[in-house]
Design an enzyme around this catalytic site. Structure first.
Site, PDB file in Angstrom:
ATOM      1  N   ASN A  19     -12.245 -28.565  19.190  1.00 13.55           N
ATOM      2  CA  ASN A  19     -11.606 -28.232  17.912  1.00 13.55           C
ATOM      3  C   ASN A  19     -10.623 -27.075  18.136  1.00 13.55           C
ATOM      4  OD1 ASN A  19     -11.152 -26.817  15.434  1.00 13.55           O
ATOM      5  ND2 ASN A  19     -12.784 -28.012  14.495  1.00 13.55           N
ATOM      6  N   HIS A  22      -8.746 -22.800  15.560  1.00 12.23           N
ATOM      7  CA  HIS A  22      -8.614 -21.349  15.583  1.00 12.23           C
ATOM      8  C   HIS A  22      -7.537 -20.847  16.541  1.00 12.23           C
ATOM      9  CE1 HIS A  22     -11.436 -21.153  12.489  1.00 12.23           C
ATOM     10  NE2 HIS A  22     -12.322 -21.847  13.173  1.00 12.23           N
ATOM     11  N   HIS A  55      -8.844 -29.697  11.718  1.00 10.85           N
ATOM     12  CA  HIS A  55      -9.179 -29.737  10.291  1.00 10.85           C
ATOM     13  C   HIS A  55      -7.968 -29.253   9.489  1.00 10.85           C
ATOM     14  CE1 HIS A  55     -12.217 -28.221   6.983  1.00 10.85           C
ATOM     15  NE2 HIS A  55     -11.308 -29.037   6.495  1.00 10.85           N
ATOM     16  N   ARG A  57      -6.959 -28.079   6.330  1.00 11.90           N
ATOM     17  CA  ARG A  57      -7.598 -27.604   5.087  1.00 11.90           C
ATOM     18  C   ARG A  57      -6.600 -27.640   3.947  1.00 11.90           C
ATOM     19  NH1 ARG A  57     -12.718 -24.619   6.217  1.00 11.90           N
ATOM     20  NH2 ARG A  57     -12.715 -24.225   3.995  1.00 11.90           N
ATOM     21  N   ARG A  61      -4.843 -22.965   6.054  1.00  8.14           N
ATOM     22  CA  ARG A  61      -5.010 -21.625   6.638  1.00  8.14           C
ATOM     23  C   ARG A  61      -4.911 -21.631   8.161  1.00  8.14           C
ATOM     24  NH1 ARG A  61     -11.380 -20.610   5.399  1.00  8.14           N
ATOM     25  NH2 ARG A  61     -10.717 -21.235   3.320  1.00  8.14           N
ATOM     26  N   HIS A  62      -5.178 -22.768   8.777  1.00 10.83           N
ATOM     27  CA  HIS A  62      -4.970 -22.810  10.248  1.00 10.83           C
ATOM     28  C   HIS A  62      -4.057 -23.988  10.615  1.00 10.83           C
ATOM     29  CE1 HIS A  62      -8.662 -25.156   9.826  1.00 10.83           C
ATOM     30  NE2 HIS A  62      -9.444 -24.105   9.747  1.00 10.83           N
ATOM     31  N   GLU A  82     -10.313 -33.888  10.723  1.00 10.30           N
ATOM     32  CA  GLU A  82     -11.294 -33.432   9.726  1.00 10.30           C
ATOM     33  C   GLU A  82     -10.587 -33.183   8.413  1.00 10.30           C
ATOM     34  OE1 GLU A  82     -13.489 -29.995  10.769  1.00 10.30           O
ATOM     35  OE2 GLU A  82     -14.296 -30.896  12.572  1.00 10.30           O
ATOM     36  N   THR A 112     -15.759 -20.683   6.714  1.00 13.43           N
ATOM     37  CA  THR A 112     -15.833 -21.871   7.560  1.00 13.43           C
ATOM     38  C   THR A 112     -16.595 -22.932   6.789  1.00 13.43           C
ATOM     39  OG1 THR A 112     -16.562 -22.726   9.712  1.00 13.43           O
ATOM     40  CG2 THR A 112     -17.955 -21.056   8.705  1.00 13.43           C
ATOM     41  N   THR A 113     -16.745 -24.127   7.378  1.00 15.43           N
ATOM     42  CA  THR A 113     -17.448 -25.201   6.674  1.00 15.43           C
ATOM     43  C   THR A 113     -18.929 -24.852   6.641  1.00 15.43           C
ATOM     44  OG1 THR A 113     -15.796 -26.661   7.629  1.00 15.43           O
ATOM     45  CG2 THR A 113     -17.661 -27.707   6.545  1.00 15.43           C
ATOM     46  N   GLU A 163     -22.034 -36.780  11.567  1.00 14.51           N
ATOM     47  CA  GLU A 163     -22.032 -35.587  12.417  1.00 14.51           C
ATOM     48  C   GLU A 163     -23.010 -34.606  11.797  1.00 14.51           C
ATOM     49  OE1 GLU A 163     -18.345 -34.127  13.967  1.00 14.51           O
ATOM     50  OE2 GLU A 163     -19.084 -32.061  14.048  1.00 14.51           O
ATOM     51  N   HIS A 206     -20.836 -27.488  15.131  1.00 12.44           N
ATOM     52  CA  HIS A 206     -20.635 -26.275  14.348  1.00 12.44           C
ATOM     53  C   HIS A 206     -21.442 -25.118  14.952  1.00 12.44           C
ATOM     54  CE1 HIS A 206     -19.701 -23.494  11.141  1.00 12.44           C
ATOM     55  NE2 HIS A 206     -18.791 -24.354  10.747  1.00 12.44           N
ATOM     56  N   GLY A 228     -15.440 -25.634  18.680  1.00 12.33           N
ATOM     57  CA  GLY A 228     -14.136 -24.996  18.577  1.00 12.33           C
ATOM     58  C   GLY A 228     -14.159 -23.487  18.647  1.00 12.33           C
ATOM     59  N   HIS A 229     -14.706 -22.852  17.632  1.00 14.57           N
ATOM     60  CA  HIS A 229     -14.550 -21.413  17.473  1.00 14.57           C
ATOM     61  C   HIS A 229     -14.996 -20.649  18.716  1.00 14.57           C
ATOM     62  CE1 HIS A 229     -15.681 -17.350  16.009  1.00 14.57           C
ATOM     63  NE2 HIS A 229     -14.541 -17.473  15.353  1.00 14.57           N
TER      64      HIS A 229
HETATM   65  N1  PXP Z   1     -17.651 -30.190  13.364  1.00 16.69           N
HETATM   66  C1  PXP Z   1     -17.187 -30.053  12.102  1.00 16.69           C
HETATM   67  C2  PXP Z   1     -17.327 -31.196  11.167  1.00 16.69           C
HETATM   68  C3  PXP Z   1     -16.564 -28.857  11.693  1.00 16.69           C
HETATM   69  O1  PXP Z   1     -16.109 -28.736  10.430  1.00 16.69           O
HETATM   70  C4  PXP Z   1     -16.391 -27.816  12.635  1.00 16.69           C
HETATM   71  C5  PXP Z   1     -15.692 -26.565  12.235  1.00 16.69           C
HETATM   72  O2  PXP Z   1     -14.418 -26.837  11.817  1.00 16.69           O
HETATM   73  C6  PXP Z   1     -16.868 -28.027  13.931  1.00 16.69           C
HETATM   74  C7  PXP Z   1     -17.523 -29.207  14.267  1.00 16.69           C
HETATM   75  C8  PXP Z   1     -16.696 -27.002  15.002  1.00 16.69           C
HETATM   76  O3  PXP Z   1     -17.366 -25.835  14.680  1.00 16.69           O
HETATM   77  P1  PXP Z   1     -17.100 -24.536  15.533  1.00 16.69           P
HETATM   78  O4  PXP Z   1     -15.667 -24.198  15.380  1.00 16.69           O
HETATM   79  O5  PXP Z   1     -18.032 -23.544  14.934  1.00 16.69           O
HETATM   80  O6  PXP Z   1     -17.455 -24.873  16.959  1.00 16.69           O
END
Ligand code: PXP
Length: 264
Positions: A19, A22, A55, A57, A61-62, A82, A112-113, A163, A206, A228-229
């Site tokens: 992802n 960020h 994603h 949004r 924002r990103h 996403e 965040t989500t 997911e 996540h 991602g993050h």
């Molecule tokens: N999966 C989904 C559906 C998400 O919304 C996110 C965050 O955007 C992630 C995975 C990845 O999460 P993270 O950035 O915390 O790794």
């Protein structure tokens, strides 16, 4: 106690979706074009990502609309788009027809989500919402908590993929709440098996890090992790390529440790 028996061999190679949201967060902090999320996607592809997740949004924002245009035009691996279940996002997805769409809940005020989608409460609306996306050839996935009711509802609306939200497990781990961590992990394990028993493809993501990814990678039913993050943060210290390669190796080692050599 689990009611659904877990498989004793994985269903296939565990895919890594990187992802890149960020990277765009950092770019947008200053405006301009640097760091470029499309460049990050290219680095991720070369480092072994099986897919790129982004994603878009509502508040942009990103990731922005031009980022999605550029990803669609240049990626050599599948894009997992996403999006919230809104008419605007549906129209964008139908215009681009990405390989996959993942429907996520979205609140303007959240950082965040925060949780999974409430599928059970909005079954009819979501069934109608995802039908044209599936008809357009997108693999539809629904981001939900590891909750039997939500999984059953995702199955009823015809989504082929779920997911599972790993945020509660990761938070408990990083806050040292060991009992909560183990409870959350057990839920994820049981609900991966349950989702698979209904015929759903199971993904997870996540908040995953090098420290938390191993047990999730060892659920035999899980086919894909989206991360991602942590990777973008880790890139500050070791570089994005190195962070992704290390994540890939950690996932592969987890599978080998659980299921033997020759299994990834
Ligand atoms: N999966 C989904 C559906 C998400 O919304 C996110 C965050 O955007 C992630 C995975 C990845 O999460 P993270 O950035 O915390 O790794």
């Amino acid at each position: 106690m689990s009611e659904t028996t877990s498989l004793n061999q994985p269903l296939g190679k565990l895919r890594l979706g990187v992802n890149i949201d960020h990277v765009a967060t950092i770019r947008n902090a200053r405006g301009g074009a640097h760091p470029d999320p499309i460049h990050a996607a290219r680095v991720a592809e070369a480092a072994g990502a099986d897919g790129i997740t982004a994603h878009l949004r509502e508040d942009r924002r990103h990731i922005t609309d031009p980022d999605i245009d550029a990803l669609m035009a240049s990626l050599t691996v599948p894009l997992n788009f996403e999006m919230a279940a809104t008419d605007e996002m549906q129209a964008i997805a139908l215009r681009h027809k990405p390989h996959a769409v993942c429907i996520v809940p979205e609140k303007r005020e959240e950082r965040t989500t925060e949780g999974g989608l409430e599928v059970a409460r909005e079954e009819n609306k979501l069934a109608h919402f995802i039908a044209p996306l599936a008809d357009a050839g997108c693999r539809v996935s629904i981001f939900i908590a590891a909750d039997r009711r939500q999984i059953e509802a995702a199955h009823r609306i015809g989504a082929p993929v779920i997911e599972l939200h790993t945020g509660a497990y990761c938070d408990a781990h990083h806050e040292g709440r060991i009992e909560d961590r183990d409870t959350e992990l057990e839920k994820l394990r049981d609900m991966s098996a349950f989702g698979h028993s209904l015929g759903l493809e199971v993904h997870a993501g996540h908040g995953l890090t090098f420290d938390t990814v191993t047990p999730v990678a060892q659920f035999p039913e899980v086919m894909e992790l989206n991360i991602g993050h942590f990777l973008v943060g880790e890139a500050i210290f070791s570089g994005l390529d190195s962070a992704i390669r290390r994540m890939r190796e950690t996932m592969d080692r987890a599978r080998r440790d659980a299921f033997g050599e020759g299994v990834a």
